[in-house]
Design a protein around this motif. Structure first.
Motif, PDB file in Angstrom:
ATOM      1  N   SER A  83     -17.632 -17.376 -15.405  1.00  0.00           N
ATOM      2  CA  SER A  83     -17.479 -15.966 -15.057  1.00  0.00           C
ATOM      3  C   SER A  83     -16.051 -15.521 -15.357  1.00  0.00           C
ATOM      4  O   SER A  83     -15.097 -16.245 -15.069  1.00  0.00           O
ATOM      5  N   LEU A  84     -15.926 -14.332 -15.915  1.00  0.00           N
ATOM      6  CA  LEU A  84     -14.636 -13.678 -16.141  1.00  0.00           C
ATOM      7  C   LEU A  84     -14.604 -12.483 -15.202  1.00  0.00           C
ATOM      8  O   LEU A  84     -15.440 -11.587 -15.308  1.00  0.00           O
ATOM      9  N   ILE A  85     -13.657 -12.492 -14.263  1.00  0.00           N
ATOM     10  CA  ILE A  85     -13.662 -11.517 -13.174  1.00  0.00           C
ATOM     11  C   ILE A  85     -12.306 -10.822 -13.092  1.00  0.00           C
ATOM     12  O   ILE A  85     -11.258 -11.451 -13.248  1.00  0.00           O
ATOM     13  N   SER A  86     -12.329  -9.534 -12.802  1.00  0.00           N
ATOM     14  CA  SER A  86     -11.093  -8.784 -12.610  1.00  0.00           C
ATOM     15  C   SER A  86     -10.548  -9.004 -11.201  1.00  0.00           C
ATOM     16  O   SER A  86     -11.298  -8.972 -10.230  1.00  0.00           O
ATOM     17  N   THR A  87      -9.239  -9.216 -11.115  1.00  0.00           N
ATOM     18  CA  THR A  87      -8.567  -9.241  -9.811  1.00  0.00           C
ATOM     19  C   THR A  87      -7.587  -8.069  -9.713  1.00  0.00           C
ATOM     20  O   THR A  87      -6.740  -8.048  -8.825  1.00  0.00           O
ATOM     21  N   LYS A  88      -7.705  -7.105 -10.603  1.00  0.00           N
ATOM     22  CA  LYS A  88      -6.740  -6.007 -10.665  1.00  0.00           C
ATOM     23  C   LYS A  88      -6.634  -5.256  -9.344  1.00  0.00           C
ATOM     24  O   LYS A  88      -5.527  -5.001  -8.861  1.00  0.00           O
ATOM     25  N   THR A  89      -7.746  -4.919  -8.726  1.00  0.00           N
ATOM     26  CA  THR A  89      -7.705  -4.180  -7.462  1.00  0.00           C
ATOM     27  C   THR A  89      -6.975  -4.975  -6.393  1.00  0.00           C
ATOM     28  O   THR A  89      -6.091  -4.451  -5.703  1.00  0.00           O
ATOM     29  N   HIS A  90      -7.326  -6.255  -6.270  1.00  0.00           N
ATOM     30  CA  HIS A  90      -6.667  -7.104  -5.261  1.00  0.00           C
ATOM     31  C   HIS A  90      -5.186  -7.294  -5.602  1.00  0.00           C
ATOM     32  O   HIS A  90      -4.333  -7.242  -4.720  1.00  0.00           O
ATOM     33  N   PHE A  91      -4.889  -7.538  -6.875  1.00  0.00           N
ATOM     34  CA  PHE A  91      -3.511  -7.741  -7.321  1.00  0.00           C
ATOM     35  C   PHE A  91      -2.670  -6.501  -7.035  1.00  0.00           C
ATOM     36  O   PHE A  91      -1.546  -6.598  -6.527  1.00  0.00           O
ATOM     37  N   ASP A  92      -3.224  -5.328  -7.331  1.00  0.00           N
ATOM     38  CA  ASP A  92      -2.498  -4.089  -7.059  1.00  0.00           C
ATOM     39  C   ASP A  92      -2.234  -3.923  -5.562  1.00  0.00           C
ATOM     40  O   ASP A  92      -1.141  -3.538  -5.154  1.00  0.00           O
ATOM     41  N   GLU A  93      -3.241  -4.237  -4.725  1.00  0.00           N
ATOM     42  CA  GLU A  93      -3.081  -4.109  -3.270  1.00  0.00           C
ATOM     43  C   GLU A  93      -2.039  -5.088  -2.736  1.00  0.00           C
ATOM     44  O   GLU A  93      -1.237  -4.752  -1.877  1.00  0.00           O
ATOM     45  N   ILE A  94      -2.064  -6.317  -3.232  1.00  0.00           N
ATOM     46  CA  ILE A  94      -1.162  -7.357  -2.741  1.00  0.00           C
ATOM     47  C   ILE A  94       0.258  -7.159  -3.248  1.00  0.00           C
ATOM     48  O   ILE A  94       1.220  -7.307  -2.501  1.00  0.00           O
ATOM     49  N   LEU A  95       0.405  -6.820  -4.518  1.00  0.00           N
ATOM     50  CA  LEU A  95       1.739  -6.849  -5.105  1.00  0.00           C
ATOM     51  C   LEU A  95       2.205  -5.545  -5.741  1.00  0.00           C
ATOM     52  O   LEU A  95       3.272  -5.048  -5.402  1.00  0.00           O
ATOM     53  N   VAL A  96       1.438  -5.001  -6.651  1.00  0.00           N
ATOM     54  CA  VAL A  96       1.942  -3.917  -7.497  1.00  0.00           C
ATOM     55  C   VAL A  96       2.394  -2.730  -6.664  1.00  0.00           C
ATOM     56  O   VAL A  96       3.446  -2.140  -6.941  1.00  0.00           O
ATOM     57  N   ASN A  97       1.655  -2.402  -5.616  1.00  0.00           N
ATOM     58  CA  ASN A  97       2.019  -1.242  -4.809  1.00  0.00           C
ATOM     59  C   ASN A  97       3.319  -1.440  -4.031  1.00  0.00           C
ATOM     60  O   ASN A  97       3.897  -0.476  -3.544  1.00  0.00           O
ATOM     61  N   SER A  98       3.786  -2.707  -3.907  1.00  0.00           N
ATOM     62  CA  SER A  98       5.012  -2.964  -3.139  1.00  0.00           C
ATOM     63  C   SER A  98       6.046  -3.768  -3.919  1.00  0.00           C
ATOM     64  O   SER A  98       7.005  -4.255  -3.337  1.00  0.00           O
ATOM     65  N   VAL A  99       5.872  -3.918  -5.231  1.00  0.00           N
ATOM     66  CA  VAL A  99       6.731  -4.821  -5.998  1.00  0.00           C
ATOM     67  C   VAL A  99       8.202  -4.417  -5.961  1.00  0.00           C
ATOM     68  O   VAL A  99       9.076  -5.280  -5.858  1.00  0.00           O
ATOM     69  N   LEU A 100       8.505  -3.142  -6.012  1.00  0.00           N
ATOM     70  CA  LEU A 100       9.909  -2.732  -6.007  1.00  0.00           C
ATOM     71  C   LEU A 100      10.586  -3.063  -4.681  1.00  0.00           C
ATOM     72  O   LEU A 100      11.684  -3.633  -4.656  1.00  0.00           O
ATOM     73  N   SER A 101       9.932  -2.740  -3.582  1.00  0.00           N
ATOM     74  CA  SER A 101      10.549  -3.049  -2.284  1.00  0.00           C
ATOM     75  C   SER A 101      10.602  -4.556  -2.051  1.00  0.00           C
ATOM     76  O   SER A 101      11.583  -5.066  -1.495  1.00  0.00           O
ATOM     77  N   ASP A 102       9.566  -5.292  -2.486  1.00  0.00           N
ATOM     78  CA  ASP A 102       9.586  -6.753  -2.340  1.00  0.00           C
ATOM     79  C   ASP A 102      10.692  -7.374  -3.185  1.00  0.00           C
ATOM     80  O   ASP A 102      11.379  -8.295  -2.742  1.00  0.00           O
ATOM     81  N   TYR A 103      10.893  -6.859  -4.404  1.00  0.00           N
ATOM     82  CA  TYR A 103      11.938  -7.410  -5.260  1.00  0.00           C
ATOM     83  C   TYR A 103      13.324  -7.158  -4.645  1.00  0.00           C
ATOM     84  O   TYR A 103      14.190  -8.030  -4.658  1.00  0.00           O
ATOM     85  N   LYS A 104      13.516  -5.964  -4.092  1.00  0.00           N
ATOM     86  CA  LYS A 104      14.804  -5.664  -3.452  1.00  0.00           C
ATOM     87  C   LYS A 104      15.065  -6.625  -2.285  1.00  0.00           C
ATOM     88  O   LYS A 104      16.187  -7.055  -2.079  1.00  0.00           O
ATOM     89  N   GLU A 105      14.002  -6.943  -1.545  1.00  0.00           N
ATOM     90  CA  GLU A 105      14.176  -7.821  -0.386  1.00  0.00           C
ATOM     91  C   GLU A 105      14.351  -9.285  -0.781  1.00  0.00           C
ATOM     92  O   GLU A 105      15.203  -9.982  -0.261  1.00  0.00           O
ATOM     93  N   TYR A 106      13.526  -9.776  -1.710  1.00  0.00           N
ATOM     94  CA  TYR A 106      13.517 -11.216  -2.021  1.00  0.00           C
ATOM     95  C   TYR A 106      14.315 -11.588  -3.271  1.00  0.00           C
ATOM     96  O   TYR A 106      14.584 -12.761  -3.498  1.00  0.00           O
ATOM     97  N   ARG A 107      14.638 -10.618  -4.125  1.00  0.00           N
ATOM     98  CA  ARG A 107      15.437 -10.841  -5.327  1.00  0.00           C
ATOM     99  C   ARG A 107      14.903 -11.965  -6.218  1.00  0.00           C
ATOM    100  O   ARG A 107      15.643 -12.817  -6.682  1.00  0.00           O
ATOM    101  N   SER A 108      13.601 -11.960  -6.431  1.00  0.00           N
ATOM    102  CA  SER A 108      13.011 -13.012  -7.259  1.00  0.00           C
ATOM    103  C   SER A 108      11.803 -12.471  -8.002  1.00  0.00           C
ATOM    104  O   SER A 108      10.978 -11.760  -7.421  1.00  0.00           O
TER     105      SER A 108
END
Length: 166
Positions: free
Chosen positions: A105-130
């Motif tokens: 099976s080839l399955i999209s995780t885009k919705t989950h990935f966006d919820e977990i990371l993409v929507n908060s990547v800038l603030s997470d990067y500022k906090e964790y610097r990685s």
């Protein structure tokens, strides 16, 4: 003239049915389940997060010695993944050589990935610097969708092939 290898990776994938996050499925499709119903567990089956590379292919071969059916699950998070057709070809080769033990099976995780990371990547990067947070968001989305896949298909075991048992 474009080379054939350059056209395949960029083909647009469509879900196998409306509202689904599954782009490709080879093997039996699971029965529909509801929020309060689950499929009975299939004792001797396992799901493997499968890239089609050397490590996941070697893991699949090893699992074939111990399980009747191995569900090979490949994910797309929607950001820069190409050549999934090669993964499907690897599954066909495994089935030819080891006797139809593999479901793909080839399955999209885009919705989950966006919820977990993409929507908060800038603030997470500022906090964790990685940049490591990108990897963690991808891994978390794949593991979450793997748990859902196992419930949908009655598969009692799942591995990503990263420990000494697999």
């Amino acid at each position: 003239m474009r080379l054939p290898i350059l056209t395949e990776p960029f083909r647009k994938l469509e879900p196998i049915e409306p509202g689904s996050d599954v782009f490709e499925q080879r093997g039996p499709r699971p029965a529909k389940i509801g929020p309060d119903s689950f499929l009975p567990l299939k004792n001797n089956e396992i799901a493997l997060m499968f890239s089609g590379g050397v490590d996941s292919t070697a893991t699949a071969v090893m699992l074939a010695e111990h399980y009747d059916k191995i569900h090979l699950v490949t994910y797309r998070n929607g950001y820069g993944h190409y050549y999934h057709h090669r993964t499907a070809e690897r599954v066909e080769e495994l089935n030819r050589r080891l006797g139809d033990k593999f479901v793909y099976s080839l399955i999209s995780t885009k919705t989950h990935f966006d919820e977990i990371l993409v929507n908060s990547v800038l603030s997470d990067y500022k906090e964790y610097r990685s940049g490591f947070i990108w990897f963690m968001g991808c891994k978390m989305a794949m593991h979450m969708r793997s748990a859902i896949y196992c419930l949908e298909n009655g598969v009692p075991h799942m591995t990503d092939g990263s420990n000494e048992d697999t």
